[in-house]
Design a protein around this motif. Structure first.
Motif, PDB file in Angstrom:
ATOM      1  N   ASN A   1       0.900  -1.263  -0.115  1.00  0.00           N
ATOM      2  CA  ASN A   1       0.125  -0.055   0.059  1.00  0.00           C
ATOM      3  C   ASN A   1       0.830   1.275  -0.052  1.00  0.00           C
ATOM      4  O   ASN A   1       0.249   2.436   0.438  1.00  0.00           O
ATOM      5  CB  ASN A   1      -1.112  -0.198   1.262  1.00  0.00           C
ATOM      6  N   GLY A   2       2.014   1.316  -0.492  1.00  0.00           N
ATOM      7  CA  GLY A   2       3.008   2.236  -0.496  1.00  0.00           C
ATOM      8  C   GLY A   2       3.355   3.021   0.594  1.00  0.00           C
ATOM      9  O   GLY A   2       3.358   4.239   0.949  1.00  0.00           O
TER      10      GLY A   2
ATOM     11  N   THR B   1      -0.398   3.792   9.237  1.00  0.00           N
ATOM     12  CA  THR B   1      -0.779   2.396   8.547  1.00  0.00           C
ATOM     13  C   THR B   1      -1.884   2.037   9.157  1.00  0.00           C
ATOM     14  O   THR B   1      -2.753   1.422   8.206  1.00  0.00           O
ATOM     15  CB  THR B   1       0.547   1.407   9.442  1.00  0.00           C
ATOM     16  N   GLN B   2      -2.416   2.129  10.275  1.00  0.00           N
ATOM     17  CA  GLN B   2      -3.851   1.679  10.760  1.00  0.00           C
ATOM     18  C   GLN B   2      -4.684   2.454  10.135  1.00  0.00           C
ATOM     19  O   GLN B   2      -5.964   1.912   9.989  1.00  0.00           O
ATOM     20  CB  GLN B   2      -3.828   1.992  12.319  1.00  0.00           C
ATOM     21  N   THR B   3      -4.842   3.932   9.900  1.00  0.00           N
ATOM     22  CA  THR B   3      -5.656   4.416   9.121  1.00  0.00           C
ATOM     23  C   THR B   3      -6.025   3.965   7.736  1.00  0.00           C
ATOM     24  O   THR B   3      -7.115   3.517   7.224  1.00  0.00           O
ATOM     25  CB  THR B   3      -5.262   6.036   8.741  1.00  0.00           C
ATOM     26  N   LYS B   4      -5.022   3.441   7.146  1.00  0.00           N
ATOM     27  CA  LYS B   4      -5.096   2.723   5.761  1.00  0.00           C
ATOM     28  C   LYS B   4      -5.708   1.586   5.773  1.00  0.00           C
ATOM     29  O   LYS B   4      -6.612   0.766   5.170  1.00  0.00           O
ATOM     30  CB  LYS B   4      -3.926   2.714   5.048  1.00  0.00           C
TER      31      LYS B   4
ATOM     32  N   SER C   1     -12.033   1.172   1.838  1.00  0.00           N
ATOM     33  CA  SER C   1     -11.438   0.931   0.531  1.00  0.00           C
ATOM     34  C   SER C   1     -10.539   0.417   0.186  1.00  0.00           C
ATOM     35  O   SER C   1     -10.045   0.058  -0.922  1.00  0.00           O
ATOM     36  CB  SER C   1     -11.697   2.486  -0.294  1.00  0.00           C
ATOM     37  N   THR C   2      -9.564   0.030   1.327  1.00  0.00           N
ATOM     38  CA  THR C   2      -8.350  -0.690   1.294  1.00  0.00           C
ATOM     39  C   THR C   2      -8.755  -2.202   0.585  1.00  0.00           C
ATOM     40  O   THR C   2      -9.540  -2.913   1.230  1.00  0.00           O
ATOM     41  CB  THR C   2      -7.794  -0.978   2.660  1.00  0.00           C
ATOM     42  N   PRO C   3      -7.866  -2.523  -0.388  1.00  0.00           N
ATOM     43  CA  PRO C   3      -8.189  -3.896  -1.006  1.00  0.00           C
ATOM     44  C   PRO C   3      -7.614  -4.977  -0.153  1.00  0.00           C
ATOM     45  O   PRO C   3      -6.868  -4.779   0.548  1.00  0.00           O
ATOM     46  CB  PRO C   3      -7.461  -3.594  -2.538  1.00  0.00           C
TER      47      PRO C   3
ATOM     48  N   GLY D   1      -7.522   1.982  -5.347  1.00  0.00           N
ATOM     49  CA  GLY D   1      -7.928   1.414  -4.213  1.00  0.00           C
ATOM     50  C   GLY D   1      -6.969   1.588  -3.097  1.00  0.00           C
ATOM     51  O   GLY D   1      -7.427   1.422  -1.966  1.00  0.00           O
ATOM     52  N   SER D   2      -5.660   1.776  -3.213  1.00  0.00           N
ATOM     53  CA  SER D   2      -4.584   1.834  -2.251  1.00  0.00           C
ATOM     54  C   SER D   2      -4.433   3.273  -1.794  1.00  0.00           C
ATOM     55  O   SER D   2      -3.550   3.455  -1.172  1.00  0.00           O
ATOM     56  CB  SER D   2      -3.656   1.025  -2.330  1.00  0.00           C
ATOM     57  N   SER D   3      -5.049   4.401  -2.267  1.00  0.00           N
ATOM     58  CA  SER D   3      -4.735   5.625  -1.970  1.00  0.00           C
ATOM     59  C   SER D   3      -5.297   6.211  -0.697  1.00  0.00           C
ATOM     60  O   SER D   3      -6.320   5.652  -0.357  1.00  0.00           O
ATOM     61  CB  SER D   3      -5.398   6.534  -3.208  1.00  0.00           C
TER      62      SER D   3
END
Length: 600
Positions: free
Chosen positions: A327-328, A339-342, A347-349, A436-438
């Motif tokens: 996820n960059g 990291t946890q927010t993402k 929408s995280t794949p 999706g990973s933005s």
């Protein structure tokens, strides 16, 4: 001294500096609620109050003060109110601390019969409980919960208060039955947490409370608790302790009309985010319910194959690192706020290396992730259930058709790669350039101008600290719609405190925003609808006066503006008695005008 000698000394100094390793920014955690000040003095002007358990970045030291940064704030905090994790990942806890780590420890002490209530505050009763635990388990009985004490506390075979051997701790309380005193946290007026929200929802279900569950324990909640206690033969003091909550969540609970509850309910599990929207940093060696929640999400997304144990071991470290790489994010294996927010974004794949073909009739966490992404792109409405039914089948077919894939309604590898990728076409026909990973959650930007707004039924009144704030990350692009003029514009989230600081994305966005305000800049609140990155429309207020700093140089807006969402009025009066309260009143008046609903 000669010029040549000076030059040699300067060169040597430069070489010495260059040889020094670059030290990463140190992170520390606040022990309790503490004031950040502009100068290193107790007389320094207060900048903001940091809640206990908040992670800050250390910028420097000044005597007994530490200069830190939190979000966009920079200032000084008294060093004794900050703590760092030891080599084994534990924070040393002592009397006077008040944070999530203390609360977790107290819950374990309650479960082991050393303590009666868990409040999150390390008081004298907690010190005595820790001493008793240490003495019973052969540790130095000093009342300070260091690494050795906590390691023992959360382990198998620990000796409980009754002298019996206890098992590995669980992370969530059971629903309980009448008269049972499980490890519920004592809830009282002035508190704000997910547990209060659970309490309120149950009180609403039983008819003791009206409106929505905000998560803030105000006078209305206290009154509802007192009514419940009186109806159910308990001491009606308005405090929701273990006995009150055990009965409240059981099937024996009497509703407001005197009927027996149709069934008990289990409080929702601990969310990963605190009410403030800030995640506690988790790392190797830590044992807590937050780690268990993290692991469950990693399992859901296909990064972790083991059970969720609550212990941050090598498998969890590797899974977090793999998630970060995909996820960059900085792949350090530490689950910090970013990291946890993402990780918990809707929408995280799923793990792109673990796609499995999903079809009609399937039920799994992968289906749930698929549905969340389809909802974010506008192909589905409602909630993600995890069941691949007719609605999901039709949504997948529609997505496939729009994106030039074989429209068979089966979500195979090619369909999922497109769905979670940066080139996915949304139902609106626009490319999802953020992907999706933005951090932008997969929502596409709509050009500023006029648009047909959402139906009234689509607009929700959601609580800022508990619901909206955790869903927004700094840098997110949010669409704003003004129902009075039908103008829309895009804002980029700048920072999040007691309200959202944001700025127009482009000069066009500034132009149409100002047009909605009648061509003038004003501090007067305007009721608007804000679309979050998951597609949810939320009722809010905002102004259009630029002030202080901003991050976009070419948007014709010198600074940032403020967007306000629903907060508890008592909290707003305590922290923002002027402009904050003005916006809260405007939100309540606007919502009543829109829906007829009165919000306390």
């Amino acid at each position: 001294m000669s010029k040549r000698m000076c030059a040699l000394l300067v060169a040597a100094a430069i070489l010495l500096i260059a040889a020094c390793p670059v030290v990463a920014s140190e992170k520390m955690i606040t022990r309790c609620n503490v004031i950040m000040r502009k100068s290193a003095s107790t007389t320094g002007a207060a900048i903001t109050t940091l809640k206990g358990g908040t992670e800050v970045t250390v910028l420097g030291k000044s005597g007994s003060w530490t200069r830190v940064q939190y979000s966009s704030y920079k200032g000084y905090v008294y060093t004794k109110y900050l703590m760092t994790a030891g080599a084994e990942g534990y924070y040393t806890l002592r009397e006077g601390d008040e944070n999530a780590y203390v609360l977790e420890m107290q819950r374990r002490l309650v479960a082991l019969n050393f303590l009666t209530v868990a409040t999150g505050e390390f008081d004298s009763a907690t010190t005595a409980a820790v001493k008793s635990f240490q003495k019973a388990n052969g540790l130095k009985a000093d009342g300070v919960a260091g690494a050795a004490t906590q390691k023992k506390l959360y382990s198998d075979g620990v000796i409980g208060g009754s002298g019996s051997t206890a098992s590995t701790p669980t992370s969530s309380p059971s629903s309980g039955t009448a008269g049972t005193t499980t490890a519920y946290t004592l809830l009282k007026e002035g508190m704000e947490s997910y547990e209060v929200k659970n309490l309120q929802q149950r009180l609403i279900d039983l008819g003791y409370l009206t409106g929505s569950a905000t998560g803030y324990y105000g006078t209305a909640t206290k009154g509802a608790v007192k009514d419940f206690q009186k109806k159910n033969g308990l001491k009606n003091d308005g405090l929701a302790g273990s006995v009150t909550q055990a009965l409240l969540y059981s099937s024996a609970a009497l509703s407001a009309n005197g009927n027996t509850s149709s069934g008990g309910t289990t409080p929702s599990p601990t969310p990963a985010a605190s009410p403030s929207g800030t995640y506690t940093t988790l790392k190797k060696g830590v044992t807590s319910s937050a780690v268990k929640t993290l692991q469950e999400q990693l399992i859901l997304l296909g990064y972790l194959k083991t059970n969720a144990t609550g212990y941050y071991g090598s498998a969890t470290y590797t899974a977090v690192k793999a998630f970060q790489q995909a996820n960059g994010l900085k792949a350090d294996g530490i689950a910090g706020n970013e990291t946890q927010t993402k990780l918990f974004s809707s929408s995280t794949p799923v793990n792109p290396t673990s796609y499995t073909t999903l079809k009609l009739g399937a039920r799994s966490t992968e289906v749930k992730s698929l549905q969340q992404r389809l909802i974010a792109l506008g192909y589905m409405t409602g909630s993600a259930t995890g069941y691949y039914g007719d609605v999901t089948f039709a949504a997948v077919k529609a997505f496939q058709k729009t994106n030039g894939l074989s429209a068979d309604g089966v979500a195979g590898k090619a369909t999922q790669q497109k769905l979670y990728g940066s080139t996915a076409i949304a139902a609106s026909g626009k490319a999802d350039n953020n992907g999706g990973s933005s951090n932008n959650g997969g929502s596409s930007t709509i050009s500023a101008g006029k648009m047909t707004g959402p139906a009234t039924s689509q607009v929700k009144l959601l609580h800022w600290q508990n619901v909206v704030k955790p869903k927004i990350s700094n840098g997110d692009i949010l669409l704003v719609y003004d129902p009075a003029t039908s103008y829309c514009w895009n804002l980029r989230a700048y920072s999040r405190g007691r309200h959202l600081d944001a700025e127009p994305l482009t000069a066009d966005d500034t132009k149409y925003m100002n047009a909605a305000f009648g061509g003038v800049t004003t501090w007067n609140p305007k009721c608007v609808y804000v679309q979050l990155t998951d597609g949810t429309w939320v009722f809010a207020t905002m102004h259009n006066t630029p002030h202080l700093s901003g991050g976009i140089s070419n948007n014709s807006f010198d600074g940032h503006l403020c967007v306000h969402f629903l907060r508890d009025m008592a909290e707003a009066q305590a922290n923002d008695p002027n402009y904050g309260v003005q916006n809260q009143k405007a939100i309540r008046e606007g919502w009543k005008k829109l829906t007829g609903e009165t919000v306390n």
